[in-house]
Design a protein around this motif. Structure first.
Motif, PDB file in Angstrom:
ATOM      1  N   TRP A  29      45.804  14.075   0.989  1.00 34.95           N
ATOM      2  CA  TRP A  29      46.752  13.923   2.092  1.00 34.95           C
ATOM      3  C   TRP A  29      48.194  14.065   1.613  1.00 34.95           C
ATOM      4  O   TRP A  29      49.025  14.678   2.295  1.00 34.95           O
ATOM      5  CB  TRP A  29      46.530  12.580   2.786  1.00 34.95           C
ATOM      6  N   LYS A  30      48.493  13.530   0.458  1.00 37.53           N
ATOM      7  CA  LYS A  30      49.841  13.705  -0.092  1.00 37.53           C
ATOM      8  C   LYS A  30      50.119  15.184  -0.348  1.00 37.53           C
ATOM      9  O   LYS A  30      51.240  15.669  -0.135  1.00 37.53           O
ATOM     10  CB  LYS A  30      49.995  12.884  -1.370  1.00 37.53           C
ATOM     11  N   SER A  41      38.089   8.402  -4.338  1.00 38.75           N
ATOM     12  CA  SER A  41      39.019   7.758  -3.409  1.00 38.75           C
ATOM     13  C   SER A  41      40.461   8.137  -3.706  1.00 38.75           C
ATOM     14  O   SER A  41      41.249   8.419  -2.791  1.00 38.75           O
ATOM     15  CB  SER A  41      38.847   6.237  -3.473  1.00 38.75           C
ATOM     16  N   SER A  91      38.735  11.191   5.240  1.00 37.93           N
ATOM     17  CA  SER A  91      39.168  11.177   3.844  1.00 37.93           C
ATOM     18  C   SER A  91      39.683  12.531   3.366  1.00 37.93           C
ATOM     19  O   SER A  91      40.693  12.602   2.655  1.00 37.93           O
ATOM     20  CB  SER A  91      38.017  10.712   2.943  1.00 37.93           C
ATOM     21  N   ALA A 118      47.410   2.205  -6.006  1.00 43.13           N
ATOM     22  CA  ALA A 118      48.149   2.348  -4.751  1.00 43.13           C
ATOM     23  C   ALA A 118      49.560   1.778  -4.863  1.00 43.13           C
ATOM     24  O   ALA A 118      50.501   2.310  -4.266  1.00 43.13           O
ATOM     25  CB  ALA A 118      47.388   1.670  -3.612  1.00 43.13           C
ATOM     26  N   LEU A 157      45.444   3.520   1.411  1.00 47.08           N
ATOM     27  CA  LEU A 157      44.104   3.784   0.885  1.00 47.08           C
ATOM     28  C   LEU A 157      43.091   2.809   1.468  1.00 47.08           C
ATOM     29  O   LEU A 157      43.207   1.597   1.287  1.00 47.08           O
ATOM     30  CB  LEU A 157      44.131   3.681  -0.640  1.00 47.08           C
ATOM     31  N   ALA A 216      51.035   5.001  -3.701  1.00 43.98           N
ATOM     32  CA  ALA A 216      50.779   5.067  -2.264  1.00 43.98           C
ATOM     33  C   ALA A 216      51.543   3.947  -1.560  1.00 43.98           C
ATOM     34  O   ALA A 216      52.420   3.311  -2.150  1.00 43.98           O
ATOM     35  CB  ALA A 216      49.275   4.981  -1.989  1.00 43.98           C
ATOM     36  N   ALA A 232      50.889   6.697   2.958  1.00 48.36           N
ATOM     37  CA  ALA A 232      49.480   6.880   2.593  1.00 48.36           C
ATOM     38  C   ALA A 232      48.875   5.527   2.253  1.00 48.36           C
ATOM     39  O   ALA A 232      49.215   4.923   1.233  1.00 48.36           O
ATOM     40  CB  ALA A 232      49.356   7.830   1.408  1.00 48.36           C
ATOM     41  N   ILE A 250      43.764   5.953   5.486  1.00 48.87           N
ATOM     42  CA  ILE A 250      42.858   6.993   5.000  1.00 48.87           C
ATOM     43  C   ILE A 250      41.483   6.379   4.744  1.00 48.87           C
ATOM     44  O   ILE A 250      41.328   5.508   3.881  1.00 48.87           O
ATOM     45  CB  ILE A 250      43.425   7.643   3.727  1.00 48.87           C
ATOM     46  N   VAL A 256      43.410  10.305  -1.287  1.00 51.26           N
ATOM     47  CA  VAL A 256      44.828  10.039  -1.007  1.00 51.26           C
ATOM     48  C   VAL A 256      45.686  11.214  -1.472  1.00 51.26           C
ATOM     49  O   VAL A 256      46.604  11.657  -0.760  1.00 51.26           O
ATOM     50  CB  VAL A 256      45.281   8.735  -1.679  1.00 51.26           C
TER      51      VAL A 256
END
Length: 474
Positions: free
Chosen positions: A241-242, A234, A198, A304, A253, A308, A251, A219, A238
């Motif tokens: 990572w972005k 959570s 994560s 998301a 989730l 995402a 990405a 992820i 994400v």
């Protein structure tokens, strides 16, 4: 990918040992290093398509679940877990191969794609990955063996689940491995994805160069946060990572279909009490178990969709069927067909009174418009002060729900009346000390600026024991 089952949250540096399943038998034949492996042409139909390329990914473990109960039409991709590598690049015998064959047949009939997940937690032993990734001959053999496996079972790709390549030499070797595997998969029209931690320092073992080699990253936004896998934590995973350069479209989730600290599946929790489907925490044998219920899964999916590339779950055998299914909830939000909210089951109805003010929670001017302010006001027994505290986690008046403006999780976000929509912004959990806690934000209902006057707005704020956060419910 698979969490342990011993009831202790896993961290990057210390995870409980688990023997979920034992790989057995002879290794698959190792392709000679450097020899190209032919791959049969793909025979599957185009995958299930969700709006804007949104992905709904589910893991199917070899040791649990029935392939005949999977909701294939609501999933774009399924990852079969797991096959394990050996240090020389060969593969250990696939567990339950007949199950994989049946899964592929049923999934392809529904236009859902299937990949093989490689690795997993494996009791924290990643020594085979470390060895093969650092040796060019073993690395090539490993890639060729995966191509053979994909060909043998008519799979659509590979999901790498090395837990975890460490920053430094290990990360460098992981990048080389993913580059070679990307060439092998993509040149044959196959997918390459990977499951990743994560957040935290271990994540640096997945170098930004890898982002260009994969179709997306799954992820693993679970086994962390307090409460477990909460909305804010959570989303931050994400965004982490972005922030490292991963495109939003890559990405995906991940959400848990199980609780922490003790490992109960979502289906077990719903079987204990159907109302648990609309909660994020419940008490089992005196211990609070936290997970993601329908409102939070819907809220994460909605986020998301806008920010995402999709949603992933661990894992499919832990879901329910019918109206409480989390796979269905993800699908419904993704396609925009979330069913209208129904009246709260078995709710208690009456007034909500603030301890510090002695006044009632009130809908300003008894308005039924979306966005109507929720405030303190002298108790008067009107419908604007008559609230139903539902067992689904909602608090309702005038046919609508108590809602956090814009789904915000920040201190000071105002409370309003809004159409009930099943989102995490409309879930409230009464606490034993009198707090009303919103699990999505991990904050509590609060009278703004410690106010007690008529018209004082309500907001969310970091939970405390002050009187402006203590409420007497019906």
């Amino acid at each position: 990918m698979a969490p342990d089952t011993e009831g202790t949250p896993m961290s990057e540096t210390s995870k409980p040992r688990r023997a979920r399943w034992a790989a057995a038998g002879a290794a698959l034949a190792t392709a000679a290093a450097g020899i190209a492996v032919a791959l049969a042409p793909a025979t599957t139909a185009q995958a299930v398509v969700l709006p804007n390329g949104f992905k709904s990914v589910g893991y199917m473990p070899s040791w649990a679940g029935n392939v005949n109960t999977v909701q294939y039409g609501k999933l774009t991709h399924i990852n079969y877990a797991f096959v394990l590598p050996n240090a020389n690049g060969s593969l250990q015998a696939l567990d339950n191969p007949s199950k994989l064959s049946s899964l592929v047949s049923l999934a392809h009939a529904a236009n859902t794609k299937v990949s093989i997940a490689v690795g997993g937690w494996n009791d924290g032993n990643d020594s085979a990955f470390e060895a093969l990734a650092g040796n060019a001959t073993a690395r090539t053999a490993f890639v060729n063996n995966l191509v053979n496996l994909v060909n043998q079972y008519n799979l659509d790709g590979v999901d790498m689940d090395w837990e975890y390549p460490d920053p430094g030499t290990s990360g460098n070797n992981y990048t080389l491995l993913m580059q070679q595997l990307s060439t092998a998969m993509h040149s044959r029209g196959k997918l390459l994805t990977a499951a990743v931690v994560s957040e935290g320092t271990t994540a640096s073992g997945v170098q930004p160069a890898v982002f260009g080699y994969v179709d997306w990253l799954n992820i693993m936004a679970y086994d962390g946060g307090s409460p477990h896998a909460n909305y804010t934590w959570s989303i931050n995973a994400v965004n982490f990572w972005k922030g490292r350069g991963l495109p939003a479209s890559k990405a995906v989730l991940g959400v848990p279909f199980y609780s922490r600290p003790t490992y109960y599946t979502y289906s077990q929790l719903v079987a204990m009490d159907p109302a648990n489907a609309n909660r994020d925490c419940t008490t089992v044998s005196g211990v609070q178990q936290c997970y993601n219920g329908l409102p939070t899964v819907r809220a994460k999916t909605a986020w998301a969709k806008a920010n995402a590339g999709g949603m992933m779950n661990w894992e499919l055998s832990q879901d329910t069927t019918g109206a409480t299914s989390l796979v269905s909830a993800i699908y419904e939000v993704a396609v925009g067909t979330t069913p209208p909210s129904s009246p709260p089951p078995g709710g208690r109805t009456g007034r909500i009174v603030g301890q510090a003010s002695g006044k009632c929670v009130d809908v300003a001017a008894a308005s039924t418009a979306n966005g109507a302010a929720i405030q303190l006001y002298t108790c008067n027994g009107t419908n604007a002060q008559t609230w139903t505290v539902g067992t689904d986690g909602t608090i309702r008046a005038l046919g609508k729900c108590m809602d956090i403006t814009s789904g915000s999780t920040a201190n000071g976000a105002l409370i309003q009346l809004w159409d009930c929509n099943g989102s995490g912004a409309q879930v409230w959990q009464p606490q034993s000390n009198g707090n009303l806690r919103n699990p999505q934000s991990a904050k509590c209902l609060d009278a703004k600026d410690l106010g007690t006057a008529d018209g004082t707005r309500l907001q969310i704020w970091t939970c405390a024991t002050s009187g402006n956060q203590i409420w007497t419910l019906p």
